[in-house]
Design an enzyme around this catalytic site. Structure first.
Site, PDB file in Angstrom:
ATOM      1  N   HIS A  42       0.856  -1.183   0.000  1.00  0.00           N
ATOM      2  CA  HIS A  42       0.000   0.000   0.000  1.00  0.00           C
ATOM      3  C   HIS A  42       0.894   1.236   0.000  1.00  0.00           C
ATOM      4  CE1 HIS A  42       1.398  -0.095   4.094  1.00  0.00           C
ATOM      5  NE2 HIS A  42       1.127   1.196   4.138  1.00  0.00           N
ATOM      6  N   HIS A 124       5.656   6.341  -1.039  1.00  0.00           N
ATOM      7  CA  HIS A 124       6.356   5.090  -1.367  1.00  0.00           C
ATOM      8  C   HIS A 124       5.508   3.883  -0.995  1.00  0.00           C
ATOM      9  CE1 HIS A 124       7.174   5.686   2.891  1.00  0.00           C
ATOM     10  NE2 HIS A 124       7.248   4.366   2.968  1.00  0.00           N
TER      11      HIS A 124
HETATM   12  O1  3AM Z   1       4.125   2.933   4.080  1.00  0.00           O
HETATM   13  P1  3AM Z   1       5.042   2.364   5.097  1.00  0.00           P
HETATM   14  O2  3AM Z   1       5.071   0.867   5.098  1.00  0.00           O
HETATM   15  O3  3AM Z   1       6.386   2.967   5.098  1.00  0.00           O
HETATM   16  O4  3AM Z   1       6.094   2.355   8.444  1.00  0.00           O
HETATM   17  C1  3AM Z   1       4.708   2.260   8.704  1.00  0.00           C
HETATM   18  C2  3AM Z   1       3.893   2.036   7.468  1.00  0.00           C
HETATM   19  O5  3AM Z   1       4.395   2.846   6.457  1.00  0.00           O
HETATM   20  C3  3AM Z   1       4.211   3.605   9.138  1.00  0.00           C
HETATM   21  O6  3AM Z   1       2.821   3.542   8.927  1.00  0.00           O
HETATM   22  C4  3AM Z   1       2.554   2.656   7.857  1.00  0.00           C
HETATM   23  C5  3AM Z   1       1.491   1.663   8.240  1.00  0.00           C
HETATM   24  O7  3AM Z   1       1.912   0.929   9.359  1.00  0.00           O
HETATM   25  N1  3AM Z   1       4.532   3.892  10.522  1.00  0.00           N
HETATM   26  C6  3AM Z   1       4.540   3.031  11.545  1.00  0.00           C
HETATM   27  N2  3AM Z   1       4.931   3.674  12.679  1.00  0.00           N
HETATM   28  C7  3AM Z   1       5.154   4.953  12.338  1.00  0.00           C
HETATM   29  C8  3AM Z   1       5.559   6.112  13.052  1.00  0.00           C
HETATM   30  N3  3AM Z   1       5.791   6.083  14.367  1.00  0.00           N
HETATM   31  C9  3AM Z   1       4.920   5.099  10.955  1.00  0.00           C
HETATM   32  N4  3AM Z   1       5.052   6.267  10.323  1.00  0.00           N
HETATM   33  C10 3AM Z   1       5.430   7.328  11.047  1.00  0.00           C
HETATM   34  N5  3AM Z   1       5.685   7.270  12.379  1.00  0.00           N
END
Ligand code: 3AM
Length: 175
Positions: A42, A124
């Protein structure tokens, strides 16, 4: 108080998720990092963190008021961020609509106390996690495209040792 771990994001069509998984299997050795399950691929628009049901309702009402045109997402870029250990796919030129939507959702979230990363938004799709050693990326000889006509609110659910993203609501973008 009951809370859920939430984020706004764009779900990729299942056919594209399958194509990305097939490409990943050819492009990266099997022992590199932890591949993200196809159904979890996603694009995150705004991470909200642990949110109460009450705050979730408010953020959903605000999301429902967004009027914005859909856009084409072209995945034609890839990279590796060693610190979070993420290998990703992205856009060389992110569509303006995508940036506007993410900025709006991120500022609405921040206004309601959901702290946002100080890093600029870099759209991304995370492909692999736990890739901390430096590695050569495969050639960027790909250019996947999909039309984005809605965005969603997801809950990140950890059960039976796996993370699953459950769509709680979705909103259409204008044609
Ligand atoms: O799109 P991605 O996979 O990079 O990394 C986590 C994921 O993003 C991000 O939220 C998305 C769904 O889980 N995520 C998790 N913890 C986070 C945080 N503390 C975060 N993004 C920002 N701050």
């Amino acid at each position: 108080m009951k809370t859920q771990r939430l984020f706004f994001g764009i779900a990729l069509p299942e056919s594209l998720q399958q194509q990305l998984v097939r490409w990943r299997a050819e492009a990266f050795p099997a022992d590199v990092g932890r591949p993200i399950a196809a159904a979890n691929l996603h694009l995150t628009l705004a991470f909200l963190g642990e949110v109460s049901d009450e705050k979730s309702q408010i953020l959903q009402q605000q999301a429902a008021r967004i009027r914005q045109a859909g856009f084409t997402l072209a995945l034609d870029d890839a990279g590796h961020w060693p610190r979070p250990g993420v290998v990703w796919l992205g856009c060389q030129r992110p569509p303006r609509g995508l940036l506007q939507l993410a900025n709006l959702l991120r500022s609405q979230a921040a206004r309601h106390g959901c702290q946002q990363s100080p890093q600029p938004f870099h759209p991304h799709v995370t492909l692999l996690r736990n890739v901390t050693r430096s590695m050569a990326l495969p050639p960027r000889d790909f250019h996947w495209r999909c039309q984005v006509d809605h965005f969603s609110l997801f809950a990140s659910v950890f059960e039976q040792g796996r993370t699953r993203y459950r769509q709680l609501a979705r909103w259409s973008l204008d044609a």
